[in-house]
Design a protein around this motif. Structure first.
Motif, mmCIF file in Angstrom:
data_model
loop_
_atom_site.group_PDB
_atom_site.id
_atom_site.type_symbol
_atom_site.label_atom_id
_atom_site.label_comp_id
_atom_site.label_asym_id
_atom_site.label_seq_id
_atom_site.Cartn_x
_atom_site.Cartn_y
_atom_site.Cartn_z
ATOM 1 N N ASN A 7 9.806 26.301 -23.409
ATOM 2 C CA ASN A 7 10.628 26.145 -24.522
ATOM 3 C C ASN A 7 9.881 25.637 -25.627
ATOM 4 O OD1 ASN A 7 13.368 25.998 -23.361
ATOM 5 N ND2 ASN A 7 11.922 24.561 -22.085
ATOM 6 N N CYS A 8 10.121 26.026 -26.954
ATOM 7 C CA CYS A 8 9.587 25.474 -28.165
ATOM 8 C C CYS A 8 10.581 25.550 -29.374
ATOM 9 C CB CYS A 8 8.405 26.326 -28.529
ATOM 10 S SG CYS A 8 8.711 28.026 -29.023
ATOM 11 N N SER A 9 10.260 24.900 -30.127
ATOM 12 C CA SER A 9 11.188 24.901 -31.492
ATOM 13 C C SER A 9 10.856 26.099 -32.318
ATOM 14 C CB SER A 9 11.055 23.825 -32.305
ATOM 15 O OG SER A 9 9.913 23.444 -32.948
ATOM 16 N N ALA A 10 11.900 26.360 -33.300
ATOM 17 C CA ALA A 10 11.467 27.643 -34.293
ATOM 18 C C ALA A 10 10.164 27.340 -35.046
ATOM 19 C CB ALA A 10 12.906 27.752 -35.123
ATOM 20 N N ASP A 11 10.164 26.026 -35.658
ATOM 21 C CA ASP A 11 8.952 25.857 -36.440
ATOM 22 C C ASP A 11 7.730 26.013 -35.397
ATOM 23 O OD1 ASP A 11 10.398 25.247 -38.525
ATOM 24 O OD2 ASP A 11 10.343 23.124 -38.360
ATOM 25 N N ASP A 12 7.582 25.505 -34.319
ATOM 26 C CA ASP A 12 6.549 25.683 -33.499
ATOM 27 C C ASP A 12 6.151 27.049 -33.248
ATOM 28 O OD1 ASP A 12 5.947 22.955 -33.362
ATOM 29 O OD2 ASP A 12 7.375 22.661 -31.866
ATOM 30 N N TRP A 13 7.313 27.869 -32.936
ATOM 31 C CA TRP A 13 7.148 29.322 -32.671
ATOM 32 C C TRP A 13 6.472 29.894 -33.950
ATOM 33 C CZ3 TRP A 13 6.741 32.284 -28.704
ATOM 34 C CH2 TRP A 13 6.888 33.718 -28.887
ATOM 35 N N ARG A 14 7.153 29.590 -35.019
ATOM 36 C CA ARG A 14 6.430 30.160 -36.298
ATOM 37 C C ARG A 14 4.865 30.085 -36.544
ATOM 38 N NH1 ARG A 14 11.423 29.665 -38.122
ATOM 39 N NH2 ARG A 14 11.528 27.566 -38.838
ATOM 40 N N THR A 18 1.962 33.606 -32.162
ATOM 41 C CA THR A 18 1.051 34.604 -31.933
ATOM 42 C C THR A 18 0.081 34.242 -30.784
ATOM 43 O OG1 THR A 18 1.290 35.393 -33.943
ATOM 44 C CG2 THR A 18 -0.880 36.129 -33.085
ATOM 45 N N ALA A 19 -0.266 32.945 -31.025
ATOM 46 C CA ALA A 19 -1.204 32.592 -29.901
ATOM 47 C C ALA A 19 -0.694 32.324 -28.567
ATOM 48 C CB ALA A 19 -1.593 31.103 -30.112
ATOM 49 N N LYS A 21 1.804 34.638 -27.390
ATOM 50 C CA LYS A 21 1.869 35.943 -26.901
ATOM 51 C C LYS A 21 0.362 36.357 -26.346
ATOM 52 C CE LYS A 21 5.380 37.399 -30.112
ATOM 53 N NZ LYS A 21 5.738 38.050 -31.350
ATOM 54 N N ASP A 22 -0.834 35.950 -27.252
ATOM 55 C CA ASP A 22 -2.117 36.280 -26.616
ATOM 56 C C ASP A 22 -2.446 35.528 -25.163
ATOM 57 O OD1 ASP A 22 -2.403 37.623 -28.880
ATOM 58 O OD2 ASP A 22 -3.808 36.138 -30.041
ATOM 59 N N LEU A 23 -1.706 34.289 -25.334
ATOM 60 C CA LEU A 23 -1.887 33.475 -23.954
ATOM 61 C C LEU A 23 -1.133 34.265 -22.809
ATOM 62 C CD1 LEU A 23 -2.627 30.924 -22.225
ATOM 63 C CD2 LEU A 23 -0.709 29.899 -23.272
ATOM 64 N N ALA A 24 0.210 34.708 -22.958
ATOM 65 C CA ALA A 24 0.830 35.189 -22.148
ATOM 66 C C ALA A 24 0.092 36.585 -21.470
ATOM 67 C CB ALA A 24 2.262 35.605 -22.605
ATOM 68 N N ALA A 25 -0.359 37.238 -22.310
ATOM 69 C CA ALA A 25 -1.262 38.657 -22.272
ATOM 70 C C ALA A 25 -2.370 38.255 -21.243
ATOM 71 C CB ALA A 25 -1.568 39.348 -23.242
ATOM 72 N N LYS A 26 -3.025 37.473 -21.015
ATOM 73 C CA LYS A 26 -3.977 36.832 -20.250
ATOM 74 C C LYS A 26 -3.622 36.921 -18.433
ATOM 75 C CE LYS A 26 -6.475 33.171 -21.124
ATOM 76 N NZ LYS A 26 -6.653 31.928 -21.544
ATOM 77 N N TYR A 27 -2.359 36.679 -18.413
ATOM 78 C CA TYR A 27 -1.909 36.364 -17.131
ATOM 79 C C TYR A 27 -1.040 37.634 -16.529
ATOM 80 C CZ TYR A 27 -3.537 31.668 -17.447
ATOM 81 O OH TYR A 27 -4.671 30.582 -17.678
ATOM 82 N N CYS A 62 0.251 26.746 -21.767
ATOM 83 C CA CYS A 62 1.054 26.700 -22.596
ATOM 84 C C CYS A 62 1.384 25.313 -23.031
ATOM 85 C CB CYS A 62 2.416 27.089 -21.733
ATOM 86 S SG CYS A 62 2.704 29.031 -21.583
ATOM 87 N N MET A 63 1.330 24.246 -22.578
ATOM 88 C CA MET A 63 1.502 22.902 -22.883
ATOM 89 C C MET A 63 0.548 22.496 -23.818
ATOM 90 S SD MET A 63 3.813 21.015 -19.760
ATOM 91 C CE MET A 63 2.217 20.795 -18.750
ATOM 92 N N MET A 64 -0.543 23.230 -24.118
ATOM 93 C CA MET A 64 -1.696 22.924 -25.029
ATOM 94 C C MET A 64 -1.524 23.386 -26.409
ATOM 95 S SD MET A 64 -4.848 23.654 -22.613
ATOM 96 C CE MET A 64 -6.130 22.478 -23.431
ATOM 97 N N LEU A 65 -0.277 24.365 -26.415
ATOM 98 C CA LEU A 65 -0.050 24.593 -27.690
ATOM 99 C C LEU A 65 1.250 23.614 -28.157
ATOM 100 C CD1 LEU A 65 1.049 28.363 -26.847
ATOM 101 C CD2 LEU A 65 -1.017 27.563 -28.324
ATOM 102 N N SER A 66 0.854 23.453 -29.483
ATOM 103 C CA SER A 66 1.708 21.985 -30.110
ATOM 104 C C SER A 66 3.160 22.540 -30.098
ATOM 105 C CB SER A 66 1.196 21.973 -31.293
ATOM 106 O OG SER A 66 2.057 20.795 -32.047
ATOM 107 N N GLY A 67 3.861 21.603 -29.410
ATOM 108 C CA GLY A 67 5.361 21.937 -29.313
ATOM 109 C C GLY A 67 5.915 22.476 -28.415
ATOM 110 N N PHE A 68 5.188 23.366 -27.392
ATOM 111 C CA PHE A 68 5.505 24.096 -26.661
ATOM 112 C C PHE A 68 5.692 23.191 -25.126
ATOM 113 C CE2 PHE A 68 4.797 27.216 -29.562
ATOM 114 C CZ PHE A 68 5.015 28.528 -28.800
ATOM 115 N N THR A 69 6.510 23.186 -24.230
ATOM 116 C CA THR A 69 6.963 22.597 -22.900
ATOM 117 C C THR A 69 6.737 23.668 -21.929
ATOM 118 O OG1 THR A 69 9.364 22.622 -23.193
ATOM 119 C CG2 THR A 69 7.959 20.618 -23.579
ATOM 120 N N ALA A 70 6.534 23.359 -20.599
ATOM 121 C CA ALA A 70 6.539 24.427 -19.831
ATOM 122 C C ALA A 70 6.520 23.750 -18.272
ATOM 123 C CB ALA A 70 5.276 25.422 -19.712
ATOM 124 N N ILE A 71 7.406 24.476 -17.652
ATOM 125 C CA ILE A 71 7.486 23.961 -16.151
ATOM 126 C C ILE A 71 7.407 25.344 -15.164
ATOM 127 C CG2 ILE A 71 8.933 21.995 -16.406
ATOM 128 C CD1 ILE A 71 11.188 23.407 -15.732
#
Length: 75
Positions: A7-14, A18-19, A21-27, A62-71
């Motif tokens: 999950n992330c807010s619209a501002d955090d997504w903006r 891109t970071a 998407k790059d992260l997700a592509a690694k896995y 994912c959680m290292m990205l500002s404003g992103f949460t992951a479980i």
């Protein structure tokens, strides 16, 4: 098999979309769903991944990205 929900807010997504998407592509993930919510435009994404170590690492990164949460949870 594991499901990771991010999950992330619209501002955090903006700022970090891109970071992310790059992260997700690694896995070796499979995108299960991606939703942009009406109103506040926050994002909810779900991925499937086979290996528990990859699930843990992906979630932590994912959680290292500002404003992103992951479980993650077992499927």
């Amino acid at each position: 098999m594991w499901r990771i929900t991010i999950n992330c807010s619209a501002d955090d997504w903006r700022i970090s979309g891109t970071a992310f998407k790059d992260l997700a592509a690694k896995y070796p993930t499979t995108l299960l769903s991606s939703k942009k919510m009406h109103g506040d435009e926050r994002r909810i994404m779900e991925y499937r991944i086979e290996n528990v170590s990859d699930a843990e690492d992906f979630t932590e990164e994912c959680m290292m990205l500002s404003g992103f949460t992951a479980i993650f949870e077992s499927l």
